[in-house]
Design an enzyme around this catalytic site. Structure first.
Site, PDB file in Angstrom:
ATOM      1  N   ARG A   1       0.848  -1.204   0.000  1.00  0.00           N
ATOM      2  CA  ARG A   1       0.000   0.000   0.000  1.00  0.00           C
ATOM      3  C   ARG A   1       0.879   1.248   0.000  1.00  0.00           C
ATOM      4  NH1 ARG A   1      -2.215   1.532   4.526  1.00  0.00           N
ATOM      5  NH2 ARG A   1      -2.850  -0.550   5.153  1.00  0.00           N
TER       6      ARG A   1
ATOM      7  N   ASP B   1      -5.680  20.828 -13.236  1.00  0.00           N
ATOM      8  CA  ASP B   1      -6.106  19.593 -13.893  1.00  0.00           C
ATOM      9  C   ASP B   1      -5.692  19.724 -15.351  1.00  0.00           C
ATOM     10  OD1 ASP B   1      -7.416  17.546 -15.239  1.00  0.00           O
ATOM     11  OD2 ASP B   1      -9.258  17.691 -14.038  1.00  0.00           O
TER      12      ASP B   1
HETATM   13  C1  PLP Z   1     -11.989  11.898 -16.406  1.00  0.00           C
HETATM   14  C2  PLP Z   1     -11.577  13.165 -15.793  1.00  0.00           C
HETATM   15  C3  PLP Z   1     -11.419  13.299 -14.409  1.00  0.00           C
HETATM   16  C4  PLP Z   1     -11.713  12.139 -13.464  1.00  0.00           C
HETATM   17  O1  PLP Z   1     -10.822  11.081 -13.669  1.00  0.00           O
HETATM   18  P1  PLP Z   1     -11.186   9.527 -13.415  1.00  0.00           P
HETATM   19  O2  PLP Z   1      -9.966   8.815 -13.855  1.00  0.00           O
HETATM   20  O3  PLP Z   1     -12.414   9.219 -14.230  1.00  0.00           O
HETATM   21  O4  PLP Z   1     -11.455   9.377 -11.963  1.00  0.00           O
HETATM   22  C5  PLP Z   1     -10.992  14.507 -13.906  1.00  0.00           C
HETATM   23  N1  PLP Z   1     -10.742  15.560 -14.705  1.00  0.00           N
HETATM   24  C6  PLP Z   1     -10.887  15.477 -16.049  1.00  0.00           C
HETATM   25  C7  PLP Z   1     -10.602  16.674 -16.884  1.00  0.00           C
HETATM   26  C8  PLP Z   1     -11.312  14.287 -16.635  1.00  0.00           C
HETATM   27  O5  PLP Z   1     -11.479  14.220 -17.956  1.00  0.00           O
END
Ligand code: PLP
Length: 386
Positions: A55, A180
């Site tokens: 983990r 992000d």
């Molecule tokens: C898909 C996505 C997420 C979430 O990711 P998961 O792998 O589905 O948990 C977050 N931000 C963006 C821009 C995404 O396209």
């Protein structure tokens, strides 16, 4: 495990060779798959291998994390069970009383989670239009705002955020900036080079690229105390990636550069074709010169504007849904960043409170022949209007 970057090679080279690592024992070019959940303790009770339980210490994470840190120009990286596990771990490292500024339009599931979590955890949250720097400045609470979250290009309208400018606002107020960068990928944009403190990816998308794992990643500019909290949380809360998924992610990242470049070129051509289509009211793509934020995207994204775009169907929601029903080559599915092209009526999946226009179709452009993609979508638009 020896990680080799003696040559100061360029990012595409580092990705293709996964940093040039070779297994010392077997001379294998592709790494072994480590499945062990536990590790042998030395006779004198120490753990000199540095590993005791998977983990916390899974060797399957080492290579993908090193590649991610190198590609994003960060100090360290962590892989997670999903993009959501990666993103939420940043917010869970905050303390009750802290304040967060996040985008008004962003990845919908994360926005929903922030709004709910903020309440129960005692975190203040303001959602701001990140393209309006004055609005971002007004949303900051001196001494309380600890995190500014951005997503650029942002789902599903592909709004561009000026990473350097918003980072400066965050840092002036004493807050961290997290980006992000799922849609931009390190091929096109490296937020840390614009001052960002943290970069987040849904590695489910472009980083892996083959629609066969769910994974997430965080990369940090500095190994500071906040990063230490995130790291501890991963061990303690346990949102870790599986060994096989880690192996697949590393395999997928080897082709990241050619996949993203192919998708970018195709998305640009598709966007330009869709602008001409009589049934399309608007094309949302940062690569179009009249798209708001195009100039910022041109500055902070190199080599393309991404593989994601959206079209708004002139005749409205029913015609948009009918168009998605008529495609033959495009796949009707959620998600993005895979080698196969996906089409989605986005408002249907985001639910009643969505800011997403009901006539919008989100397009994830893959690596097929772009002329097939253009003719299939054009024919579906025509067929939906018969
Ligand atoms: C898909 C996505 C997420 C979430 O990711 P998961 O792998 O589905 O948990 C977050 N931000 C963006 C821009 C995404 O396209």
């Amino acid at each position: 495990m020896a990680l080799v970057n003696k040559t100061n090679a360029k990012p595409a080279t580092l990705a293709a060779q996964a940093l040039g690592w070779v297994d010392e024992q077997t001379r294998a070019i592709a790494p072994p798959l480590h499945l062990s959940s536990t590790f042998l303790r030395d006779e004198d009770n120490l753990y000199r291998s540095g590993r005791n339980y998977a983990r916390g210490d899974n060797p399957a994470f080492d290579q993908p994390e090193a590649v991610l840190a190198a590609l994003e120009n960060g100090a360290d990286a962590l892989v997670f069970a999903s993009g959501m596990a990666a993103a939420t771990s940043v917010f869970q490292a905050l303390a009750p009383g802290d304040h967060v500024v996040a985008p008004k339009v962003m990845y919908w599931s994360l926005r929903n989670w922030i709004a709910g979590f903020a309440n129960t955890w005692g975190i203040g949250v303001d959602f701001a239009d990140m393209s309006d720097l004055d609005a971002v400045g007004r949303a900051m609470r001196p001494d309380r705002t600890k995190l500014v979250w951005i997503e650029t290009p942002g789902n599903p309208m592909w709004n561009i955020t000026d990473i350097a400018a918003v980072t400066e606002i965050a840092h002036t107020a004493g807050a961290r900036l997290a980006a992000d960068s799922t849609v931009a990928t390190p091929v096109l944009s490296r937020p840390i080079e614009y001052g960002a403190d943290l970069v987040m990816h849904s590695a489910t998308k472009y980083l892996n690229g083959h629609s066969d794992i769910v994974a997430g990643a965080l990369i940090t500019r500095a190994e500071d105390e906040f990063w230490g909290r995130i790291k501890n949380n991963r061990v303690q809360i346990g949102g870790i990636l599986g060994s096989f998924e880690s192996w697949l992610l590393l395999r997928g990242m080897r082709t990241l550069f050619p996949r993203v470049k192919t998708a970018c070129a195709a998305a640009q051509k598709l966007a330009e074709a869709m602008v001409q289509h009589p049934h399309v009211r608007e094309v949302l793509y940062p690569g179009l010169p009249d798209f708001p934020g195009h100039d910022i995207a041109a500055r902070q994204m190199g080599g393309g504007f991404g593989g994601m775009l959206s079209i708004r169907v002139r005749a409205g929601e029913a015609a948009a849904i009918a168009t998605a029903a008529k495609v033959q080559i495009w796949k009707r599915a959620t998600s993005l960043g895979g080698v196969e092209s996906l089409i989605e009526h986005r408002a249907s999946i985001e639910g009643p409170d969505t800011p997403c226009p009901p006539d919008l179709l989100r397009l994830s452009v893959g690596i097929e022949d772009v002329d097939d993609l253009i003719s299939d979508l054009s024919a579906a638009l025509d067929a939906a209007h018969e």
